[in-house]
Write an enzyme that holds these catalytic residues in place. Structure first.
Site, PDB file in Angstrom:
ATOM      1  N   GLU A 128      31.004  34.659  52.493  1.00  0.00           N
ATOM      2  CA  GLU A 128      29.582  34.637  52.099  1.00  0.00           C
ATOM      3  C   GLU A 128      28.619  33.965  53.075  1.00  0.00           C
ATOM      4  O   GLU A 128      27.869  33.071  52.681  1.00  0.00           O
ATOM      5  CB  GLU A 128      29.463  33.975  50.716  1.00  0.00           C
ATOM      6  CG  GLU A 128      30.322  34.652  49.672  1.00  0.00           C
ATOM      7  CD  GLU A 128      30.201  34.047  48.271  1.00  0.00           C
ATOM      8  OE1 GLU A 128      29.671  32.936  48.125  1.00  0.00           O
ATOM      9  OE2 GLU A 128      30.654  34.723  47.321  1.00  0.00           O
ATOM     10  N   GLU A 142      37.197  41.449  44.774  1.00  0.00           N
ATOM     11  CA  GLU A 142      36.888  40.681  43.550  1.00  0.00           C
ATOM     12  C   GLU A 142      36.309  41.588  42.473  1.00  0.00           C
ATOM     13  O   GLU A 142      35.335  41.250  41.797  1.00  0.00           O
ATOM     14  CB  GLU A 142      35.901  39.543  43.879  1.00  0.00           C
ATOM     15  CG  GLU A 142      36.371  38.637  45.009  1.00  0.00           C
ATOM     16  CD  GLU A 142      35.507  37.387  45.223  1.00  0.00           C
ATOM     17  OE1 GLU A 142      34.665  37.076  44.362  1.00  0.00           O
ATOM     18  OE2 GLU A 142      35.686  36.736  46.264  1.00  0.00           O
TER      19      GLU A 142
HETATM   20  C1  GLA Z   1      32.694  34.251  44.704  1.00  0.00           C
HETATM   21  C2  GLA Z   1      33.938  33.639  45.331  1.00  0.00           C
HETATM   22  C3  GLA Z   1      35.067  33.602  44.357  1.00  0.00           C
HETATM   23  C4  GLA Z   1      34.640  33.149  42.985  1.00  0.00           C
HETATM   24  C5  GLA Z   1      33.519  33.995  42.497  1.00  0.00           C
HETATM   25  C6  GLA Z   1      33.092  33.579  41.115  1.00  0.00           C
HETATM   26  O1  GLA Z   1      32.725  35.586  44.642  1.00  0.00           O
HETATM   27  O2  GLA Z   1      34.350  34.337  46.467  1.00  0.00           O
HETATM   28  O3  GLA Z   1      36.016  32.697  44.840  1.00  0.00           O
HETATM   29  O4  GLA Z   1      34.264  31.797  43.021  1.00  0.00           O
HETATM   30  O5  GLA Z   1      32.439  33.808  43.393  1.00  0.00           O
HETATM   31  O6  GLA Z   1      34.091  33.033  40.371  1.00  0.00           O
END
Ligand code: GLA
Length: 372
Positions: A138, A245
Protein backbone atom coordinates in the site's frame (compact mmCIF):
# COMPACT_ATOMS: atom_id res chain seq x y z
CA UNK A 1 -17.71 -29.62 10.22
CA UNK A 2 -18.72 -29.93 6.60
CA UNK A 3 -15.88 -32.09 5.44
CA UNK A 4 -18.09 -34.31 3.34
CA UNK A 5 -18.30 -31.49 0.81
CA UNK A 6 -16.07 -31.90 -2.21
CA UNK A 7 -13.04 -29.65 -1.64
CA UNK A 8 -12.88 -26.38 -3.53
CA UNK A 9 -9.17 -26.74 -4.25
CA UNK A 10 -9.76 -30.10 -5.94
CA UNK A 11 -12.24 -28.44 -8.31
CA UNK A 12 -9.69 -25.77 -9.20
CA UNK A 13 -6.71 -28.13 -9.37
CA UNK A 14 -4.40 -27.35 -12.28
CA UNK A 15 -6.30 -24.13 -12.99
CA UNK A 16 -5.94 -21.77 -10.08
CA UNK A 17 -4.66 -21.92 -6.54
CA UNK A 18 -7.42 -20.75 -4.18
CA UNK A 19 -6.34 -19.55 -0.76
CA UNK A 20 -7.68 -18.13 2.47
CA UNK A 21 -6.35 -16.25 5.47
CA UNK A 22 -5.99 -17.80 8.90
CA UNK A 23 -6.69 -15.49 11.81
CA UNK A 24 -4.85 -15.29 15.11
CA UNK A 25 -7.45 -17.49 16.84
CA UNK A 26 -7.01 -20.21 14.26
CA UNK A 27 -3.24 -20.12 14.68
CA UNK A 28 -3.65 -20.32 18.45
CA UNK A 29 -5.77 -23.44 18.00
CA UNK A 30 -8.96 -21.70 19.18
CA UNK A 31 -11.05 -21.79 16.01
CA UNK A 32 -11.68 -25.33 14.83
CA UNK A 33 -14.36 -24.28 12.38
CA UNK A 34 -12.03 -22.00 10.40
CA UNK A 35 -9.12 -24.39 10.67
CA UNK A 36 -11.18 -27.30 9.36
CA UNK A 37 -12.56 -25.32 6.43
CA UNK A 38 -9.15 -23.91 5.54
CA UNK A 39 -7.49 -27.32 5.57
CA UNK A 40 -10.25 -28.95 3.56
CA UNK A 41 -10.89 -26.37 0.84
CA UNK A 42 -7.88 -24.11 0.33
CA UNK A 43 -4.35 -24.64 -0.90
CA UNK A 44 -2.71 -21.32 -0.14
CA UNK A 45 -2.61 -19.92 3.40
CA UNK A 46 -1.90 -16.33 4.43
CA UNK A 47 -1.74 -15.18 8.06
CA UNK A 48 -4.38 -12.51 8.49
CA UNK A 49 -2.31 -10.66 11.09
CA UNK A 50 0.35 -12.90 12.57
CA UNK A 51 3.16 -12.13 10.13
CA UNK A 52 2.88 -8.35 10.14
CA UNK A 53 5.88 -6.50 11.64
CA UNK A 54 4.18 -5.74 14.99
CA UNK A 55 3.40 -9.44 15.44
CA UNK A 56 6.77 -10.82 14.37
CA UNK A 57 9.03 -8.25 16.02
CA UNK A 58 7.11 -6.36 18.71
CA UNK A 59 10.37 -5.16 20.29
CA UNK A 60 13.69 -4.71 18.58
CA UNK A 61 15.46 -8.05 18.31
CA UNK A 62 12.59 -9.87 20.05
CA UNK A 63 11.06 -12.08 17.36
CA UNK A 64 7.88 -14.04 18.09
CA UNK A 65 7.35 -16.84 15.62
CA UNK A 66 4.91 -19.17 17.41
CA UNK A 67 1.88 -18.30 15.26
CA UNK A 68 3.77 -18.17 11.98
CA UNK A 69 5.46 -21.49 12.79
CA UNK A 70 2.00 -22.96 13.37
CA UNK A 71 0.92 -21.61 9.96
CA UNK A 72 3.84 -23.45 8.32
CA UNK A 73 2.87 -26.64 10.15
CA UNK A 74 -0.79 -26.43 9.11
CA UNK A 75 0.21 -25.70 5.53
CA UNK A 76 2.64 -28.60 5.42
CA UNK A 77 -0.01 -30.97 6.78
CA UNK A 78 -2.64 -29.84 4.28
CA UNK A 79 -0.39 -29.49 1.25
CA UNK A 80 -1.01 -25.74 1.06
CA UNK A 81 1.52 -23.11 0.02
CA UNK A 82 2.23 -20.23 2.38
CA UNK A 83 2.07 -16.58 1.42
CA UNK A 84 4.05 -14.27 3.71
CA UNK A 85 2.14 -11.08 4.55
CA UNK A 86 3.56 -8.45 4.89
CA UNK A 87 7.17 -7.33 5.29
CA UNK A 88 6.88 -3.56 4.91
CA UNK A 89 3.76 -1.50 5.60
CA UNK A 90 2.92 1.82 7.23
CA UNK A 91 0.34 0.14 9.50
CA UNK A 92 0.79 -2.52 12.18
CA UNK A 93 4.47 -1.65 12.42
CA UNK A 94 5.89 -0.77 15.84
CA UNK A 95 7.16 2.73 16.50
CA UNK A 96 10.53 1.47 17.70
CA UNK A 97 11.52 0.93 14.05
CA UNK A 98 11.67 4.70 13.67
CA UNK A 99 12.80 5.91 17.09
CA UNK A 100 16.02 6.10 19.06
CA UNK A 101 16.20 5.19 22.76
CA UNK A 102 14.98 8.66 23.79
CA UNK A 103 11.92 8.47 21.53
CA UNK A 104 13.40 10.90 18.99
CA UNK A 105 13.43 10.02 15.27
CA UNK A 106 16.21 7.53 14.60
CA UNK A 107 18.78 8.28 11.89
CA UNK A 108 18.08 6.98 8.41
CA UNK A 109 21.05 4.57 8.70
CA UNK A 110 19.55 3.00 11.79
CA UNK A 111 16.08 2.69 10.24
CA UNK A 112 17.56 1.18 7.09
CA UNK A 113 19.46 -1.36 9.14
CA UNK A 114 16.30 -2.32 11.02
CA UNK A 115 14.44 -2.77 7.74
CA UNK A 116 17.17 -5.11 6.48
CA UNK A 117 17.39 -7.04 9.73
CA UNK A 118 13.63 -7.55 9.89
CA UNK A 119 13.35 -8.75 6.31
CA UNK A 120 16.40 -10.97 6.28
CA UNK A 121 15.53 -12.60 9.62
CA UNK A 122 11.92 -13.32 8.70
CA UNK A 123 12.45 -14.32 5.06
CA UNK A 124 15.55 -16.27 6.01
CA UNK A 125 13.73 -18.28 8.66
CA UNK A 126 11.00 -19.32 6.23
CA UNK A 127 13.21 -19.77 3.17
CA UNK A 128 11.74 -22.52 0.98
CA UNK A 129 8.66 -22.71 3.23
CA UNK A 130 7.10 -19.39 2.20
CA UNK A 131 6.88 -19.32 -1.56
CA UNK A 132 5.49 -15.84 -2.06
CA UNK A 133 6.01 -12.67 -0.06
CA UNK A 134 3.96 -9.49 0.07
CA UNK A 135 7.12 -7.46 0.36
CA UNK A 136 5.57 -4.02 0.22
CA UNK A 137 2.01 -3.06 1.08
CA UNK A 138 0.00 0.00 0.00
CA UNK A 139 2.41 2.77 -1.00
CA UNK A 140 0.45 4.44 -3.82
CA UNK A 141 -1.64 7.44 -2.77
CA UNK A 142 -5.45 7.43 -2.90
CA UNK A 143 -5.38 11.13 -3.86
CA UNK A 144 -5.58 12.30 -7.45
CA UNK A 145 -2.75 14.79 -7.18
CA UNK A 146 -0.31 12.74 -5.15
CA UNK A 147 1.91 9.83 -6.25
CA UNK A 148 3.22 8.02 -3.17
CA UNK A 149 1.16 8.02 0.02
CA UNK A 150 2.98 10.04 2.68
CA UNK A 151 4.07 7.56 5.32
CA UNK A 152 6.43 7.01 8.19
CA UNK A 153 8.96 5.08 6.09
CA UNK A 154 9.23 7.91 3.59
CA UNK A 155 9.72 10.40 6.41
CA UNK A 156 12.40 8.26 8.00
CA UNK A 157 14.49 7.19 5.01
CA UNK A 158 13.02 8.53 1.77
CA UNK A 159 11.99 6.46 -1.26
CA UNK A 160 15.07 4.25 -1.22
CA UNK A 161 13.47 1.87 1.28
CA UNK A 162 11.21 0.54 -1.46
CA UNK A 163 13.93 -0.95 -3.66
CA UNK A 164 15.92 -1.98 -0.58
CA UNK A 165 12.99 -4.03 0.74
CA UNK A 166 12.73 -6.08 -2.45
CA UNK A 167 16.50 -6.53 -2.77
CA UNK A 168 16.86 -7.67 0.83
CA UNK A 169 14.00 -10.15 0.43
CA UNK A 170 15.55 -11.55 -2.70
CA UNK A 171 18.93 -11.97 -1.07
CA UNK A 172 17.30 -13.85 1.82
CA UNK A 173 15.39 -16.21 -0.48
CA UNK A 174 16.32 -16.04 -4.17
CA UNK A 175 13.49 -18.43 -5.11
CA UNK A 176 10.56 -16.60 -3.51
CA UNK A 177 8.05 -14.69 -5.62
CA UNK A 178 8.11 -11.07 -4.49
CA UNK A 179 4.87 -9.13 -4.58
CA UNK A 180 3.82 -5.50 -4.43
CA UNK A 181 0.34 -5.53 -2.80
CA UNK A 182 -2.36 -2.85 -2.68
CA UNK A 183 -6.09 -2.09 -2.86
CA UNK A 184 -7.90 -0.14 -5.61
CA UNK A 185 -4.93 -0.35 -7.97
CA UNK A 186 -7.26 -1.48 -10.72
CA UNK A 187 -9.26 1.71 -10.35
CA UNK A 188 -9.20 5.09 -12.00
CA UNK A 189 -7.25 7.02 -9.36
CA UNK A 190 -4.52 4.47 -8.69
CA UNK A 191 -4.10 2.25 -11.73
CA UNK A 192 -1.98 4.53 -13.93
CA UNK A 193 0.20 5.54 -10.99
CA UNK A 194 0.72 1.91 -10.03
CA UNK A 195 1.80 1.01 -13.57
CA UNK A 196 4.30 3.87 -13.55
CA UNK A 197 5.55 2.88 -10.11
CA UNK A 198 6.09 -0.77 -11.07
CA UNK A 199 7.66 0.10 -14.38
CA UNK A 200 10.17 2.38 -12.70
CA UNK A 201 11.11 -0.38 -10.26
CA UNK A 202 11.49 -2.93 -13.05
CA UNK A 203 13.53 -0.49 -15.16
CA UNK A 204 15.86 -0.04 -12.20
CA UNK A 205 16.30 -3.81 -11.95
CA UNK A 206 14.42 -4.13 -8.65
CA UNK A 207 13.22 -7.73 -8.14
CA UNK A 208 9.42 -7.37 -8.24
CA UNK A 209 7.76 -10.45 -9.70
CA UNK A 210 4.07 -9.98 -9.13
CA UNK A 211 1.43 -7.48 -8.22
CA UNK A 212 -1.22 -8.22 -5.63
CA UNK A 213 -4.62 -6.76 -6.39
CA UNK A 214 -6.25 -7.00 -2.97
CA UNK A 215 -9.82 -7.32 -4.25
CA UNK A 216 -11.85 -5.84 -1.39
CA UNK A 217 -14.84 -5.44 -3.69
CA UNK A 218 -18.64 -5.31 -3.59
CA UNK A 219 -21.55 -6.53 -5.70
CA UNK A 220 -21.04 -3.94 -8.44
CA UNK A 221 -17.64 -2.27 -8.07
CA UNK A 222 -15.22 -2.42 -9.72
CA UNK A 223 -16.57 -3.52 -13.09
CA UNK A 224 -15.23 -6.66 -14.72
CA UNK A 225 -13.87 -4.52 -17.55
CA UNK A 226 -11.87 -2.44 -15.09
CA UNK A 227 -10.39 -5.54 -13.48
CA UNK A 228 -9.63 -7.17 -16.83
CA UNK A 229 -7.85 -4.10 -18.17
CA UNK A 230 -5.75 -3.94 -15.02
CA UNK A 231 -4.77 -7.62 -15.27
CA UNK A 232 -3.77 -7.12 -18.91
CA UNK A 233 -1.78 -3.97 -18.19
CA UNK A 234 0.12 -5.60 -15.33
CA UNK A 235 0.80 -8.66 -17.48
CA UNK A 236 2.15 -6.37 -20.20
CA UNK A 237 4.83 -5.25 -17.72
CA UNK A 238 5.86 -8.88 -17.42
CA UNK A 239 4.34 -9.31 -13.95
CA UNK A 240 2.18 -12.07 -12.55
CA UNK A 241 -1.03 -10.99 -10.85
CA UNK A 242 -2.29 -12.41 -7.56
CA UNK A 243 -5.71 -11.61 -6.15
CA UNK A 244 -4.58 -11.41 -2.55
CA UNK A 245 -7.47 -10.35 -0.30
CA UNK A 246 -10.74 -11.08 -2.07
CA UNK A 247 -14.08 -10.46 -0.41
CA UNK A 248 -17.40 -9.28 -1.85
CA UNK A 249 -19.23 -6.99 0.57
CA UNK A 250 -23.03 -6.88 0.39
CA UNK A 251 -23.37 -3.78 2.59
CA UNK A 252 -23.31 -0.08 1.73
CA UNK A 253 -19.74 1.14 1.36
CA UNK A 254 -18.25 4.01 3.30
CA UNK A 255 -19.47 6.68 0.91
CA UNK A 256 -23.01 5.34 0.63
CA UNK A 257 -23.11 4.76 4.37
CA UNK A 258 -22.03 8.35 5.07
CA UNK A 259 -24.81 9.63 2.83
CA UNK A 260 -27.41 7.38 4.41
CA UNK A 261 -26.33 8.49 7.89
CA UNK A 262 -26.56 12.14 6.87
CA UNK A 263 -30.08 11.61 5.64
CA UNK A 264 -31.08 9.73 8.78
CA UNK A 265 -31.34 6.28 7.22
CA UNK A 266 -29.32 4.50 9.88
CA UNK A 267 -31.04 1.16 9.36
CA UNK A 268 -29.84 1.11 5.76
CA UNK A 269 -26.29 0.96 7.03
CA UNK A 270 -26.84 -2.55 8.38
CA UNK A 271 -29.69 -3.95 6.32
CA UNK A 272 -29.30 -7.70 6.99
CA UNK A 273 -28.64 -8.20 10.71
CA UNK A 274 -30.66 -11.44 10.81
CA UNK A 275 -29.47 -13.25 7.71
CA UNK A 276 -28.62 -12.76 4.08
CA UNK A 277 -31.77 -12.67 1.88
CA UNK A 278 -31.75 -15.36 -0.82
CA UNK A 279 -31.92 -12.80 -3.57
CA UNK A 280 -28.77 -11.03 -2.35
CA UNK A 281 -27.01 -14.37 -1.89
CA UNK A 282 -27.80 -15.10 -5.55
CA UNK A 283 -26.47 -11.73 -6.69
CA UNK A 284 -23.32 -12.39 -4.75
CA UNK A 285 -22.99 -15.87 -6.22
CA UNK A 286 -23.27 -14.42 -9.71
CA UNK A 287 -20.67 -11.77 -8.89
CA UNK A 288 -18.26 -14.43 -7.59
CA UNK A 289 -18.92 -16.57 -10.68
CA UNK A 290 -18.14 -13.69 -13.02
CA UNK A 291 -14.99 -12.78 -11.10
CA UNK A 292 -13.67 -16.34 -11.11
CA UNK A 293 -14.55 -16.75 -14.79
CA UNK A 294 -12.40 -13.70 -15.46
CA UNK A 295 -9.54 -15.05 -13.33
CA UNK A 296 -9.68 -18.41 -15.11
CA UNK A 297 -9.68 -16.68 -18.48
CA UNK A 298 -6.45 -14.96 -17.42
CA UNK A 299 -4.93 -17.87 -15.62
CA UNK A 300 -1.63 -17.47 -17.48
CA UNK A 301 -1.28 -14.25 -15.49
CA UNK A 302 -3.41 -14.88 -12.40
CA UNK A 303 -2.25 -18.04 -10.63
CA UNK A 304 -3.66 -17.48 -7.13
CA UNK A 305 -6.80 -16.02 -5.63
CA UNK A 306 -6.89 -15.68 -1.84
CA UNK A 307 -10.07 -14.96 0.13
CA UNK A 308 -9.60 -12.57 3.08
CA UNK A 309 -10.97 -14.85 5.77
CA UNK A 310 -12.69 -18.22 5.82
CA UNK A 311 -16.31 -17.66 6.85
CA UNK A 312 -18.59 -14.63 7.12
CA UNK A 313 -18.50 -14.52 10.91
CA UNK A 314 -14.82 -13.70 11.19
CA UNK A 315 -14.50 -11.26 8.30
CA UNK A 316 -12.95 -7.85 9.07
CA UNK A 317 -15.85 -6.35 7.07
CA UNK A 318 -18.17 -6.83 10.06
CA UNK A 319 -16.18 -4.00 11.63
CA UNK A 320 -14.99 -1.92 8.69
CA UNK A 321 -15.65 0.77 7.57
CA UNK A 322 -18.34 0.80 10.29
CA UNK A 323 -18.13 -1.23 13.51
CA UNK A 324 -20.58 -3.91 14.45
CA UNK A 325 -22.47 -4.56 11.21
CA UNK A 326 -23.36 -7.99 9.86
CA UNK A 327 -21.66 -8.58 6.53
CA UNK A 328 -21.60 -11.70 4.35
CA UNK A 329 -18.55 -11.33 2.11
CA UNK A 330 -17.09 -14.85 1.89
CA UNK A 331 -17.88 -18.34 0.56
CA UNK A 332 -18.99 -19.95 3.86
CA UNK A 333 -21.67 -18.76 6.26
CA UNK A 334 -21.25 -18.27 10.00
CA UNK A 335 -21.88 -21.95 10.64
CA UNK A 336 -19.30 -22.96 8.05
CA UNK A 337 -21.90 -24.03 5.50
CA UNK A 338 -21.03 -23.35 1.84
CA UNK A 339 -23.05 -20.47 0.40
CA UNK A 340 -24.46 -20.02 -3.09
CA UNK A 341 -21.21 -18.24 -3.99
CA UNK A 342 -19.22 -21.37 -3.10
CA UNK A 343 -21.35 -23.58 -5.32
CA UNK A 344 -21.23 -21.05 -8.15
CA UNK A 345 -17.44 -20.97 -8.35
CA UNK A 346 -17.01 -24.66 -7.70
CA UNK A 347 -19.41 -25.52 -10.52
CA UNK A 348 -17.62 -23.07 -12.76
CA UNK A 349 -14.28 -24.73 -12.03
CA UNK A 350 -15.74 -28.15 -12.83
CA UNK A 351 -17.10 -27.07 -16.24
CA UNK A 352 -15.04 -28.49 -19.09
CA UNK A 353 -15.03 -25.25 -21.04
CA UNK A 354 -15.97 -22.48 -18.63
CA UNK A 355 -18.27 -20.02 -20.36
CA UNK A 356 -16.39 -16.76 -20.13
CA UNK A 357 -18.47 -13.68 -19.95
CA UNK A 358 -17.12 -10.93 -22.09
CA UNK A 359 -15.86 -8.10 -19.95
CA UNK A 360 -16.50 -5.77 -22.87
CA UNK A 361 -20.16 -6.63 -22.73
CA UNK A 362 -20.35 -5.81 -19.05
CA UNK A 363 -21.32 -2.31 -18.03
CA UNK A 364 -18.33 -0.02 -17.73
CA UNK A 365 -18.43 3.18 -15.80
CA UNK A 366 -14.74 3.48 -15.57
CA UNK A 367 -12.52 4.89 -18.26
CA UNK A 368 -8.88 4.36 -17.47
CA UNK A 369 -6.58 7.35 -17.68
CA UNK A 370 -3.78 7.44 -20.20
CA UNK A 371 -0.42 6.82 -18.59
CA UNK A 372 3.05 7.38 -19.85
C1 GLA B 1 -5.22 -4.44 4.20
C2 GLA B 1 -4.04 -5.30 4.62
C3 GLA B 1 -4.50 -6.57 5.26
C4 GLA B 1 -5.63 -6.35 6.23
C5 GLA B 1 -6.75 -5.63 5.56
C6 GLA B 1 -7.90 -5.42 6.50
O1 GLA B 1 -5.80 -4.84 3.06
O2 GLA B 1 -3.21 -5.63 3.54
O3 GLA B 1 -3.42 -7.11 5.97
O4 GLA B 1 -5.18 -5.62 7.35
O5 GLA B 1 -6.24 -4.37 5.16
O6 GLA B 1 -8.01 -6.37 7.46
Amino acid sequence: MHNHIHPLNAAFQGKLRVGATLGVKTLLGEDDLSEGLARHHFDAFTAENSMKPESLQPREGHFTFAQSDRLMELAAQSGAKVVGHALVWHQQTPEWFFQDTTGQPASSEVVFQRLRTHISTVVGRYRKRVHEWDVLNEVISDQHDEFLRPNIWLDAVGEAYIAEAFRTAQAADPHATLIYNNYDIESRVKHGKTLRFLKSLLDAGVPVHAVGIQGHWDLADPTLATIETAIENFAALGLQVKITELDVSVLPGRHEADLAALQGYETKLDPFPHGLPGEVAQQQAERYRELFALFLKHRDTVDRVTLWGVHDGSSWLNDFPIRGRTNYPLLFDRAGKPKAAFHAIRNLALEKEPSFISAQGAQTGNVLPAFA
